[in-house]
Scaffold this motif. Structure first.
Motif, PDB file in Angstrom:
ATOM      1  N   GLY A 137       0.819  -1.210   0.000  1.00  0.00           N
ATOM      2  CA  GLY A 137       0.000   0.000   0.000  1.00  0.00           C
ATOM      3  C   GLY A 137       0.852   1.259   0.000  1.00  0.00           C
ATOM      4  O   GLY A 137       0.593   2.204  -0.754  1.00  0.00           O
ATOM      5  N   ALA A 138       1.902   1.254   0.844  1.00  0.00           N
ATOM      6  CA  ALA A 138       2.802   2.408   0.906  1.00  0.00           C
ATOM      7  C   ALA A 138       3.555   2.582  -0.411  1.00  0.00           C
ATOM      8  O   ALA A 138       3.704   3.705  -0.918  1.00  0.00           O
ATOM      9  N   LEU A 139       4.015   1.472  -0.983  1.00  0.00           N
ATOM     10  CA  LEU A 139       4.759   1.535  -2.243  1.00  0.00           C
ATOM     11  C   LEU A 139       3.892   2.075  -3.381  1.00  0.00           C
ATOM     12  O   LEU A 139       4.304   2.984  -4.111  1.00  0.00           O
ATOM     13  N   TYR A 140       2.689   1.520  -3.526  1.00  0.00           N
ATOM     14  CA  TYR A 140       1.788   1.965  -4.597  1.00  0.00           C
ATOM     15  C   TYR A 140       1.464   3.456  -4.445  1.00  0.00           C
ATOM     16  O   TYR A 140       1.436   4.200  -5.433  1.00  0.00           O
ATOM     17  N   LEU A 141       1.201   3.868  -3.196  1.00  0.00           N
ATOM     18  CA  LEU A 141       0.845   5.266  -2.957  1.00  0.00           C
ATOM     19  C   LEU A 141       2.007   6.205  -3.300  1.00  0.00           C
ATOM     20  O   LEU A 141       1.817   7.253  -3.936  1.00  0.00           O
ATOM     21  N   LEU A 142       3.214   5.825  -2.902  1.00  0.00           N
ATOM     22  CA  LEU A 142       4.380   6.656  -3.188  1.00  0.00           C
ATOM     23  C   LEU A 142       4.620   6.798  -4.687  1.00  0.00           C
ATOM     24  O   LEU A 142       4.987   7.872  -5.167  1.00  0.00           O
ATOM     25  N   THR A 143       4.419   5.709  -5.428  1.00  0.00           N
ATOM     26  CA  THR A 143       4.634   5.798  -6.879  1.00  0.00           C
ATOM     27  C   THR A 143       3.660   6.772  -7.525  1.00  0.00           C
ATOM     28  O   THR A 143       4.012   7.454  -8.490  1.00  0.00           O
ATOM     29  N   VAL A 144       2.440   6.855  -6.995  1.00  0.00           N
ATOM     30  CA  VAL A 144       1.460   7.805  -7.533  1.00  0.00           C
ATOM     31  C   VAL A 144       1.838   9.230  -7.144  1.00  0.00           C
ATOM     32  O   VAL A 144       1.789  10.144  -7.968  1.00  0.00           O
ATOM     33  N   LEU A 145       2.228   9.438  -5.886  1.00  0.00           N
ATOM     34  CA  LEU A 145       2.584  10.774  -5.408  1.00  0.00           C
ATOM     35  C   LEU A 145       3.779  11.346  -6.169  1.00  0.00           C
ATOM     36  O   LEU A 145       3.849  12.558  -6.418  1.00  0.00           O
ATOM     37  N   PHE A 146       4.710  10.475  -6.539  1.00  0.00           N
ATOM     38  CA  PHE A 146       5.885  10.918  -7.289  1.00  0.00           C
ATOM     39  C   PHE A 146       5.663  10.880  -8.806  1.00  0.00           C
ATOM     40  O   PHE A 146       6.601  11.053  -9.568  1.00  0.00           O
ATOM     41  N   GLY A 197       2.081   2.057 -14.557  1.00  0.00           N
ATOM     42  CA  GLY A 197       2.731   2.668 -15.708  1.00  0.00           C
ATOM     43  C   GLY A 197       4.136   2.138 -15.899  1.00  0.00           C
ATOM     44  O   GLY A 197       4.567   1.862 -17.024  1.00  0.00           O
ATOM     45  N   VAL A 198       4.867   1.985 -14.799  1.00  0.00           N
ATOM     46  CA  VAL A 198       6.221   1.439 -14.869  1.00  0.00           C
ATOM     47  C   VAL A 198       6.188   0.024 -15.448  1.00  0.00           C
ATOM     48  O   VAL A 198       6.994  -0.336 -16.313  1.00  0.00           O
ATOM     49  N   LEU A 199       5.239  -0.785 -14.965  1.00  0.00           N
ATOM     50  CA  LEU A 199       5.105  -2.154 -15.477  1.00  0.00           C
ATOM     51  C   LEU A 199       4.744  -2.156 -16.956  1.00  0.00           C
ATOM     52  O   LEU A 199       5.238  -2.980 -17.736  1.00  0.00           O
ATOM     53  N   TYR A 200       3.889  -1.225 -17.351  1.00  0.00           N
ATOM     54  CA  TYR A 200       3.507  -1.102 -18.760  1.00  0.00           C
ATOM     55  C   TYR A 200       4.739  -0.798 -19.617  1.00  0.00           C
ATOM     56  O   TYR A 200       4.928  -1.381 -20.692  1.00  0.00           O
ATOM     57  N   LEU A 251      -0.729   8.514 -18.355  1.00  0.00           N
ATOM     58  CA  LEU A 251      -0.299   8.873 -17.007  1.00  0.00           C
ATOM     59  C   LEU A 251      -1.494   8.948 -16.063  1.00  0.00           C
ATOM     60  O   LEU A 251      -1.452   8.421 -14.944  1.00  0.00           O
ATOM     61  N   LYS A 252      -2.580   9.580 -16.517  1.00  0.00           N
ATOM     62  CA  LYS A 252      -3.781   9.681 -15.687  1.00  0.00           C
ATOM     63  C   LYS A 252      -4.397   8.303 -15.442  1.00  0.00           C
ATOM     64  O   LYS A 252      -4.768   7.970 -14.310  1.00  0.00           O
ATOM     65  N   GLY A 253      -4.482   7.495 -16.487  1.00  0.00           N
ATOM     66  CA  GLY A 253      -5.091   6.178 -16.353  1.00  0.00           C
ATOM     67  C   GLY A 253      -4.313   5.271 -15.424  1.00  0.00           C
ATOM     68  O   GLY A 253      -4.887   4.608 -14.546  1.00  0.00           O
ATOM     69  N   PHE A 254      -2.993   5.230 -15.577  1.00  0.00           N
ATOM     70  CA  PHE A 254      -2.171   4.367 -14.730  1.00  0.00           C
ATOM     71  C   PHE A 254      -2.163   4.866 -13.280  1.00  0.00           C
ATOM     72  O   PHE A 254      -2.097   4.051 -12.352  1.00  0.00           O
ATOM     73  N   SER A 255      -2.227   6.170 -13.079  1.00  0.00           N
ATOM     74  CA  SER A 255      -2.284   6.713 -11.714  1.00  0.00           C
ATOM     75  C   SER A 255      -3.582   6.295 -11.031  1.00  0.00           C
ATOM     76  O   SER A 255      -3.576   5.864  -9.871  1.00  0.00           O
ATOM     77  N   ARG A 256      -4.697   6.417 -11.741  1.00  0.00           N
ATOM     78  CA  ARG A 256      -5.988   6.038 -11.164  1.00  0.00           C
ATOM     79  C   ARG A 256      -6.056   4.540 -10.890  1.00  0.00           C
ATOM     80  O   ARG A 256      -6.571   4.114  -9.841  1.00  0.00           O
ATOM     81  N   ALA A 257      -5.561   3.735 -11.826  1.00  0.00           N
ATOM     82  CA  ALA A 257      -5.595   2.283 -11.641  1.00  0.00           C
ATOM     83  C   ALA A 257      -4.734   1.872 -10.453  1.00  0.00           C
ATOM     84  O   ALA A 257      -5.102   0.980  -9.676  1.00  0.00           O
ATOM     85  N   THR A 258      -3.596   2.519 -10.284  1.00  0.00           N
ATOM     86  CA  THR A 258      -2.722   2.217  -9.151  1.00  0.00           C
ATOM     87  C   THR A 258      -3.392   2.603  -7.833  1.00  0.00           C
ATOM     88  O   THR A 258      -3.281   1.892  -6.826  1.00  0.00           O
ATOM     89  N   MET A 259      -4.129   3.725  -7.828  1.00  0.00           N
ATOM     90  CA  MET A 259      -4.818   4.160  -6.614  1.00  0.00           C
ATOM     91  C   MET A 259      -5.923   3.189  -6.214  1.00  0.00           C
ATOM     92  O   MET A 259      -6.246   3.073  -5.025  1.00  0.00           O
ATOM     93  N   VAL A 260      -6.503   2.487  -7.174  1.00  0.00           N
ATOM     94  CA  VAL A 260      -7.500   1.464  -6.842  1.00  0.00           C
ATOM     95  C   VAL A 260      -6.880   0.420  -5.911  1.00  0.00           C
ATOM     96  O   VAL A 260      -7.486  -0.006  -4.920  1.00  0.00           O
ATOM     97  N   PHE A 261      -5.646   0.040  -6.197  1.00  0.00           N
ATOM     98  CA  PHE A 261      -4.997  -0.974  -5.370  1.00  0.00           C
ATOM     99  C   PHE A 261      -4.478  -0.395  -4.056  1.00  0.00           C
ATOM    100  O   PHE A 261      -4.348  -1.129  -3.075  1.00  0.00           O
ATOM    101  N   VAL A 262      -4.202   0.896  -4.026  1.00  0.00           N
ATOM    102  CA  VAL A 262      -3.915   1.543  -2.738  1.00  0.00           C
ATOM    103  C   VAL A 262      -5.134   1.397  -1.834  1.00  0.00           C
ATOM    104  O   VAL A 262      -5.019   1.080  -0.643  1.00  0.00           O
TER     105      VAL A 262
END
Length: 265
Positions: free
Chosen positions: A150-159, A165-168, A185-196
């Protein structure tokens, strides 16, 4: 004096070109193999065949991937209740189920990426619970894993480097090109936040149950927030990602990922 931003972009482009050059033979071979299996001519490696949403989900592992991860945990809870709270016996059953799933996948020559993750998780959990002698500690590694992820996913979005996106960029061998596309960028950020959100909800529900020693409720929460909730998170992330892009951009993104994931199997 050269502009630092221009130099950085040039370095990124050079790295991307080198990466594509190194991996190009593997990608072309995967494309040829897939086309041959379908009885169709191999087409251009850079233009994968049209895929569907179902193809995309199956390329990620489908429902079998969810079962690989979840069955050992269900086995532990059932065995612990059926054996009148015999911890070691329940741990052996859980690890045995995880090992059996791995053997079946090997015999059927199916991908082991989800099996391996699930098996290692169960093995670590069993070790911790066996060392402490407390059944509720079987769930401690899972709680710590959710906290870490959770912390990792959140940090990747904040930065502004969302993990999806990185995996893509890695899967498609396009490096960081996706960061220059606002829709991606917007799509991958939102998708990552779902898992946060997924990891946060798991912790909010399970941590109080752990500290109150509510083992049965903790086990039920583990199962309920495992397979079903993970499937829901995948669907939500998938829907959010698709809704964040124009239809033609989504089709291109989905087809590329599906094609390359299949080629790696």
């Amino acid at each position: 004096m050269a502009d630092p931003t221009s130099r950085r972009d040039q370095v990124e482009d050079d790295l991307q070109e080198k990466l594509v050059e190194i991996l190009k033979p593997e990608v072309e071979a995967a494309a040829t193999q897939e086309a041959s299996a379908a009885g169709e001519p191999a087409g251009e490696p850079g233009k994968p065949a049209q895929s569907s949403d179902k193809d995309f989900f199956q390329a990620l592992g489908g429902w079998g991937a969810l079962l690989d991860i979840g069955l050992p945990w269900i086995a532990f809870l059932v065995a612990y209740a059926a054996t009148d709270h015999k911890l070691q016996q329940s741990l052996i059953i859980a690890v045995g189920i995880a090992g059996l799933i791995a053997v079946i996948r090997l015999i059927r020559k199916q991908p082991l990426r989800n099996v391996f993750g699930g098996f290692v998780g169960v093995l670590i959990s069993a070790f911790v619970a066996n060392r402490t002698g407390n059944a509720k500690d079987f769930y401690v590694p899972g709680l710590l894993t959710n906290l870490g992820y959770g912390a990792l996913y959140l940090l990747t979005v904040l930065f502004r480097w969302p993990l999806f996106g990185v995996l893509y960029g890695v899967i498609t061998q396009t490096g960081t090109a996706w960061r220059r596309d606002p829709a991606l960028l917007k799509g991958f950020s939102r998708a990552t936040m779902v898992f946060v959100g997924l990891f946060a909800i798991r912790l909010i529900v399970q941590v109080p149950l752990y500290f109150t020693g509510s083992l049965n409720a903790l086990g039920i929460a583990k199962i309920g927030l495992g397979l079903p909730f993970y499937a829901l998170a995948i669907w939500c992330a998938y829907t959010v990602l698709r809704g964040s892009m124009p239809p033609e951009k989504w089709t291109e993104t989905r087809d590329t990922i599906t094609h390359l994931l299949r080629g790696k199997k």
